[in-house]
Design a protein around this motif. Structure first.
Motif, PDB file in Angstrom:
ATOM      1  N   VAL A   1       0.849  -1.190   0.000  1.00  0.00           N
ATOM      2  CA  VAL A   1       0.000   0.000   0.000  1.00  0.00           C
ATOM      3  C   VAL A   1       0.885   1.240   0.000  1.00  0.00           C
ATOM      4  O   VAL A   1       1.758   1.397   0.851  1.00  0.00           O
ATOM      5  CB  VAL A   1      -0.940   0.007   1.221  1.00  0.00           C
ATOM      6  CG1 VAL A   1      -1.770   1.281   1.250  1.00  0.00           C
ATOM      7  CG2 VAL A   1      -1.835  -1.220   1.212  1.00  0.00           C
ATOM      8  N   LEU A   2       0.671   2.119  -0.966  1.00  0.00           N
ATOM      9  CA  LEU A   2       1.422   3.367  -1.064  1.00  0.00           C
ATOM     10  C   LEU A   2       0.632   4.536  -0.492  1.00  0.00           C
ATOM     11  O   LEU A   2       1.197   5.461   0.085  1.00  0.00           O
ATOM     12  CB  LEU A   2       1.774   3.652  -2.525  1.00  0.00           C
ATOM     13  CG  LEU A   2       2.572   2.555  -3.227  1.00  0.00           C
ATOM     14  CD1 LEU A   2       2.738   2.886  -4.696  1.00  0.00           C
ATOM     15  CD2 LEU A   2       3.929   2.376  -2.561  1.00  0.00           C
ATOM     16  N   GLU A   3      -0.673   4.497  -0.687  1.00  0.00           N
ATOM     17  CA  GLU A   3      -1.540   5.547  -0.157  1.00  0.00           C
ATOM     18  C   GLU A   3      -2.896   4.929   0.133  1.00  0.00           C
ATOM     19  O   GLU A   3      -3.383   4.080  -0.621  1.00  0.00           O
ATOM     20  CB  GLU A   3      -1.697   6.678  -1.175  1.00  0.00           C
ATOM     21  CG  GLU A   3      -2.510   7.839  -0.675  1.00  0.00           C
ATOM     22  CD  GLU A   3      -2.579   8.976  -1.684  1.00  0.00           C
ATOM     23  OE1 GLU A   3      -3.616   9.644  -1.697  1.00  0.00           O
ATOM     24  OE2 GLU A   3      -1.625   9.174  -2.443  1.00  0.00           O
ATOM     25  N   ARG A   4      -3.498   5.390   1.218  1.00  0.00           N
ATOM     26  CA  ARG A   4      -4.787   4.824   1.620  1.00  0.00           C
ATOM     27  C   ARG A   4      -5.643   5.923   2.238  1.00  0.00           C
ATOM     28  O   ARG A   4      -5.214   6.602   3.157  1.00  0.00           O
ATOM     29  CB  ARG A   4      -4.554   3.711   2.632  1.00  0.00           C
ATOM     30  CG  ARG A   4      -5.819   3.120   3.172  1.00  0.00           C
ATOM     31  CD  ARG A   4      -5.498   2.002   4.127  1.00  0.00           C
ATOM     32  NE  ARG A   4      -6.715   1.520   4.767  1.00  0.00           N
ATOM     33  CZ  ARG A   4      -6.787   0.427   5.472  1.00  0.00           C
ATOM     34  NH1 ARG A   4      -5.713  -0.316   5.643  1.00  0.00           N
ATOM     35  NH2 ARG A   4      -7.920   0.072   6.022  1.00  0.00           N
ATOM     36  N   ASN A   5      -6.844   6.092   1.710  1.00  0.00           N
ATOM     37  CA  ASN A   5      -7.772   7.052   2.268  1.00  0.00           C
ATOM     38  C   ASN A   5      -9.155   6.417   2.279  1.00  0.00           C
ATOM     39  O   ASN A   5      -9.902   6.512   1.300  1.00  0.00           O
ATOM     40  CB  ASN A   5      -7.772   8.350   1.458  1.00  0.00           C
ATOM     41  CG  ASN A   5      -8.591   9.433   2.119  1.00  0.00           C
ATOM     42  OD1 ASN A   5      -9.619   9.176   2.721  1.00  0.00           O
ATOM     43  ND2 ASN A   5      -8.126  10.665   2.004  1.00  0.00           N
ATOM     44  N   ASP A   6      -9.492   5.747   3.385  1.00  0.00           N
ATOM     45  CA  ASP A   6     -10.779   5.060   3.503  1.00  0.00           C
ATOM     46  C   ASP A   6     -11.945   6.042   3.421  1.00  0.00           C
ATOM     47  O   ASP A   6     -12.989   5.726   2.864  1.00  0.00           O
ATOM     48  CB  ASP A   6     -10.860   4.283   4.818  1.00  0.00           C
ATOM     49  CG  ASP A   6      -9.878   3.130   4.885  1.00  0.00           C
ATOM     50  OD1 ASP A   6      -9.405   2.672   3.827  1.00  0.00           O
ATOM     51  OD2 ASP A   6      -9.568   2.688   6.009  1.00  0.00           O
ATOM     52  N   GLU A   7     -11.771   7.231   3.968  1.00  0.00           N
ATOM     53  CA  GLU A   7     -12.860   8.219   3.982  1.00  0.00           C
ATOM     54  C   GLU A   7     -13.252   8.659   2.572  1.00  0.00           C
ATOM     55  O   GLU A   7     -14.421   8.817   2.260  1.00  0.00           O
ATOM     56  CB  GLU A   7     -12.445   9.435   4.806  1.00  0.00           C
ATOM     57  CG  GLU A   7     -13.520  10.498   4.886  1.00  0.00           C
ATOM     58  CD  GLU A   7     -13.110  11.688   5.727  1.00  0.00           C
ATOM     59  OE1 GLU A   7     -13.858  12.670   5.721  1.00  0.00           O
ATOM     60  OE2 GLU A   7     -12.047  11.648   6.386  1.00  0.00           O
TER      61      GLU A   7
ATOM     62  N   GLY B   1     -12.281   6.943  -0.249  1.00  0.00           N
ATOM     63  CA  GLY B   1     -12.350   5.803  -1.152  1.00  0.00           C
ATOM     64  C   GLY B   1     -11.260   5.807  -2.203  1.00  0.00           C
ATOM     65  O   GLY B   1     -11.500   5.416  -3.340  1.00  0.00           O
ATOM     66  N   ARG B   2     -10.057   6.230  -1.813  1.00  0.00           N
ATOM     67  CA  ARG B   2      -8.943   6.284  -2.759  1.00  0.00           C
ATOM     68  C   ARG B   2      -7.772   5.473  -2.219  1.00  0.00           C
ATOM     69  O   ARG B   2      -7.387   5.607  -1.064  1.00  0.00           O
ATOM     70  CB  ARG B   2      -8.520   7.728  -2.988  1.00  0.00           C
ATOM     71  CG  ARG B   2      -9.642   8.539  -3.627  1.00  0.00           C
ATOM     72  CD  ARG B   2      -9.287   9.974  -3.737  1.00  0.00           C
ATOM     73  NE  ARG B   2      -8.230  10.102  -4.738  1.00  0.00           N
ATOM     74  CZ  ARG B   2      -7.901  11.252  -5.280  1.00  0.00           C
ATOM     75  NH1 ARG B   2      -8.498  12.347  -4.937  1.00  0.00           N
ATOM     76  NH2 ARG B   2      -6.947  11.294  -6.194  1.00  0.00           N
TER      77      ARG B   2
ATOM     78  N   PRO C   1     -18.287  -1.403   0.597  1.00  0.00           N
ATOM     79  CA  PRO C   1     -17.044  -0.816   0.091  1.00  0.00           C
ATOM     80  C   PRO C   1     -15.836  -1.749   0.177  1.00  0.00           C
ATOM     81  O   PRO C   1     -15.042  -1.832  -0.755  1.00  0.00           O
ATOM     82  CB  PRO C   1     -16.854   0.426   0.963  1.00  0.00           C
ATOM     83  CG  PRO C   1     -18.229   0.784   1.417  1.00  0.00           C
ATOM     84  CD  PRO C   1     -18.950  -0.529   1.567  1.00  0.00           C
ATOM     85  N   ALA C   2     -15.686  -2.473   1.281  1.00  0.00           N
ATOM     86  CA  ALA C   2     -14.535  -3.370   1.421  1.00  0.00           C
ATOM     87  C   ALA C   2     -14.582  -4.498   0.395  1.00  0.00           C
ATOM     88  O   ALA C   2     -13.546  -4.933  -0.093  1.00  0.00           O
ATOM     89  CB  ALA C   2     -14.454  -3.940   2.838  1.00  0.00           C
TER      90      ALA C   2
END
Length: 114
Positions: free
Chosen positions: A14-20, A22-23, A75-76
Motif C-alpha cells: 500500500v502506497l496511499e490509503r484514504n478510507d474516507e 475511497g482512494r 465498500p470493502a
C-alpha cells in the motif's frame, strides 16, 4: 466472510490509503507501477463500485482482464475485488514461472484521476 479494508489490501504494498474518500494506491509483487483504485457509493442503492487505473495481462492471457462486475454490496468488497482482479493473475503467472514485467499492467483508459 465479511471483508475489511485491511483484508482487501493484505496482498499488496500500500502506497496511499484514504478510507474516507475511497482512494487507494498500491503496487503488486515486484512491479513498481502504481495502481490506483477509486470507490464510489451509489446514493440510491448503498452499493459501491470501483474504478481501477490499470488492468493486467500476463503471458497466456488473450486480453487484459477487465472485471465484469464492478458494483458490490459493501465498500470493502469492492476494494477486495479491485485488488484481487490484479493479484490473482499476477500470482498465477509467477507460479507458472514467468518473470514479472511492468508491461503486464495496462493503463485503463476510462480511469480519470480526481
Amino acid at each position: 466472510m465479511a471483508w475489511t479494508f485491511d483484508d482487501a489490501l493484505e496482498d499488496v504494498t500500500v502506497l496511499e490509503r484514504n478510507d474516507e474518500w475511497g482512494r487507494y494506491e498500491f503496487c503488486v509483487g515486484e512491479l513498481r507501477t502504481k495502481i490506483q483504485v477509486h470507490l464510489f457509493r451509489s446514493p440510491t442503492t448503498e452499493q459501491t463500485r470501483f474504478v481501477r487505473s490499470h488492468d493486467i495481462q500476463t503471458p497466456g492471457m488473450l486480453d487484459a482482464y477487465h472485471s465484469g462486475r464492478v458494483w458490490w454490496d459493501y465498500p470493502a468488497y469492492a476494494l477486495r475485488n479491485a485488488v484481487s482482479g490484479i493479484t490473482q493473475y499476477y500470482d498465477q503467472a509467477v507460479q507458472a514461472g514467468h518473470t514479472p514485467q511492468e508491461s503486464w499492467l495496462q493503463r485503463n483508459d476510462s480511469f480519470a484521476e480526481f
